[in-house]
Design an enzyme around this catalytic site. Structure first.
Site, mmCIF file in Angstrom:
data_model
loop_
_atom_site.group_PDB
_atom_site.id
_atom_site.type_symbol
_atom_site.label_atom_id
_atom_site.label_comp_id
_atom_site.label_asym_id
_atom_site.label_seq_id
_atom_site.Cartn_x
_atom_site.Cartn_y
_atom_site.Cartn_z
ATOM 1 N N HIS A 113 3.510 3.563 13.871
ATOM 2 C CA HIS A 113 4.162 4.669 13.161
ATOM 3 C C HIS A 113 4.053 4.424 11.651
ATOM 4 O O HIS A 113 3.978 3.272 11.209
ATOM 5 C CB HIS A 113 5.633 4.700 13.587
ATOM 6 N N ASP A 190 8.778 -3.174 15.989
ATOM 7 C CA ASP A 190 9.323 -1.835 15.809
ATOM 8 C C ASP A 190 9.816 -1.392 17.188
ATOM 9 O O ASP A 190 9.018 -1.103 18.084
ATOM 10 C CB ASP A 190 8.203 -0.920 15.287
ATOM 11 N N GLN A 193 10.946 3.014 19.915
ATOM 12 C CA GLN A 193 10.680 3.671 21.204
ATOM 13 C C GLN A 193 10.901 2.737 22.390
ATOM 14 O O GLN A 193 10.666 3.137 23.528
ATOM 15 C CB GLN A 193 9.238 4.202 21.244
ATOM 16 N N LYS A 216 17.750 7.721 18.511
ATOM 17 C CA LYS A 216 16.745 7.855 19.570
ATOM 18 C C LYS A 216 17.253 7.303 20.902
ATOM 19 O O LYS A 216 16.509 7.212 21.872
ATOM 20 C CB LYS A 216 15.459 7.125 19.171
ATOM 21 N N CYS A 353 3.269 11.302 13.179
ATOM 22 C CA CYS A 353 3.480 10.245 12.162
ATOM 23 C C CYS A 353 2.600 9.028 12.373
ATOM 24 O O CYS A 353 2.939 7.920 11.938
ATOM 25 C CB CYS A 353 4.943 9.792 12.100
HETATM 26 N N1 PLP Z 1 8.732 3.760 14.734
HETATM 27 C C1 PLP Z 1 8.426 4.500 15.792
HETATM 28 C C2 PLP Z 1 7.553 3.919 16.853
HETATM 29 C C3 PLP Z 1 8.908 5.804 15.895
HETATM 30 O O1 PLP Z 1 8.607 6.550 16.953
HETATM 31 C C4 PLP Z 1 9.725 6.317 14.860
HETATM 32 C C5 PLP Z 1 10.209 7.713 14.908
HETATM 33 O O2 PLP Z 1 9.708 8.549 15.592
HETATM 34 C C6 PLP Z 1 10.028 5.484 13.790
HETATM 35 C C7 PLP Z 1 9.509 4.220 13.760
HETATM 36 C C8 PLP Z 1 10.891 5.970 12.674
HETATM 37 O O3 PLP Z 1 12.186 6.197 13.113
HETATM 38 P P1 PLP Z 1 13.267 6.831 12.141
HETATM 39 O O4 PLP Z 1 12.739 8.176 11.751
HETATM 40 O O5 PLP Z 1 14.506 6.900 12.945
HETATM 41 O O6 PLP Z 1 13.370 5.931 10.965
#
Ligand code: PLP
Length: 399
Positions: A113, A190, A193, A216, A353
């Site tokens: 991401h 990270d 998910q 999430k 993203c």
């Molecule tokens: N990392 C992953 C794998 C994500 O799917 C997301 C959001 O979709 C993020 C990071 C970023 O999350 P946030 O927008 O809550 O900071």
């Protein structure tokens, strides 16, 4: 447990399949936030009066429950931030910004991401370290072999998602950390998910740092978590300075507060932190194994039904997570998403993203159907019905 009752959003006339973006919140979480707002609104760490003591106690309780949920050794290893992005920026700048030198290397993948790529890109421009991308296989998955081949003597960190948000593959983090640690490499995960969907035991997986978002996983928005091993957090510098994170300061010195408070400058998202304790209790009541199993069955059913529609292309049939990527040849993913919206079905289309993945994957933009445990077979049936109506789809996109 009664899904329809617990999630008031389920009573709206919509079918929600964008759970990788954010999730519904159970009524107990909403009520808890309301309780704080209507019965004991106060700031934390500041007041000399009962409702402020209560706020401090509840924040403490929430930190403890989060710590138990991911099985960290201590609740002091849990830092409240505003989202995964904020957690990633804190650890990448606050820890790795101090730790890395010009000749070092950091391993990512092109499936990460933006919040696990952009902070690294910016920091590497400042320090000069090299970013290497471990190649993905034909299905977009990451193997230990690929990481092994990318590691050199200079590799100091691996920063990858446990579960990716486009392909939805689950990485074998335990094996990766074991191998990395043998080589003295630190691992940042990270967990945006993964923590909502699969068991995440930071001690068993031996993760050095883990970032995730409350919103999430049935929690409030505006709240993120950074977990870090205590002995590493000792070397992390705050990314933000201000009230609530210092012991004393004058023109020449700043004495920081204890860990984790030194990383939580300013007024925290009190209502979200307090309500997040109800999220953890709710998820514990369901049980992460049940969540995993339910999603697996739903995904299996979704793929089986999608396969009955000849013009639907599925990209990630063999990924382990609860995400399914589709397209229809000749139709823009955005148009298909908007068509589904006319049936009150919420999906996400585009690059999600993850803008470097197309350099390695066979697709660019896709329609992403992301499931959570509160989705149902009936909802999937309605999606399939909408997708089977090819005449209507063609009419909608002017084909
Ligand atoms: N990392 C992953 C794998 C994500 O799917 C997301 C959001 O979709 C993020 C990071 C970023 O999350 P946030 O927008 O809550 O900071």
């Amino acid at each position: 447990m009664n899904i329809e009752k617990d999630f008031v959003m389920k009573n709206e006339d919509i079918i929600y399949f964008d759970n990788a973006a954010t999730t519904f919140k159970p009524i107990s979480v909403i009520n808890k936030e309301m309780e704080y707002l209507t019965k004991y609104t106060a700031n934390s760490h500041r007041g000399d009066y009962n409702i402020s003591f209560k706020v401090d106690d509840e924040i403490d309780e929430s930190r403890y429950l989060v710590s138990k949920y991911i099985n960290s050794k201590s609740k002091d290893e849990i830092i409240f931030t505003s989202n995964t992005t904020d957690s990633m920026n804190l650890v990448i700048n606050g820890f790795f910004g101090e730790y890395l030198r010009e000749d070092d290397e950091v391993i990512l993948t092109k499936s990460e991401h933006a919040s696990n790529i952009l902070p690294w890109l910016v920091l590497s421009k400042k320090i000069g370290f090299k970013i290497k991308y471990a190649p993905l296989d034909k299905e977009g998955k990451l193997s230990l072999e690929s990481i092994k081949k990318t590691i050199t003597r200079n590799t100091k960190a691996i920063s990858i998602a446990h579960v990716t948000n486009v392909i939805g593959d689950i990485r074998d983090i335990k094996t990766i950390t074991k191998y990395a640690h043998k080589k003295g490499i630190l691992v940042l995960i990270d967990g945006a998910q993964s923590v909502p969907h699969i068991k995440t035991d930071v001690q068993d997986l031996d993760i050095d740092f883990l970032a995730f978002s409350a919103h999430k996983m049935c929690g409030p928005t505006g709240l993120g978590i950074l977990y870090g091993k205590y002995e590493l957090l000792k070397y992390m510098k705050p990314f933000k300075y201000g009230g609530g994170m210092n012991e004393i300061y004058n023109e020449n010195t700043i004495e920081l507060d204890d860990i984790p408070y030194r990383f939580e400058a300013g007024t925290p998202n009190v209502s979200a932190i307090i309500a997040f304790s109800e999220t953890i209790k709710y998820l514990n009541k369901i049980g992460i194994e049940n969540i995993e199993r339910t999603e697996k069955y739903l995904k299996h059913y979704l793929i089986k039904e999608l396969k009955t529609i000849p013009y639907i292309k599925i990209y990630n049939e063999n990924s382990e997570g609860s995400i399914v990527l589709i397209n229809i040849d000749g139709i823009e993913s955005g148009d298909l998403g908007l068509y589904l919206n006319t049936k009150n079905i919420c999906v996400r289309s585009g690059k999600h993203c993850v803008k470097m993945l197309e350099e390695e994957a066979e697709f660019k933009d896709t329609v992403r159907i992301s499931l959570y445990f509160y989705n149902s077979y009936e909802e999937i049936d309605k999606l399939i019905l909408a997708l089977k109506d090819f005449d209507n789809i063609k009419k909608y996109v002017n084909l």
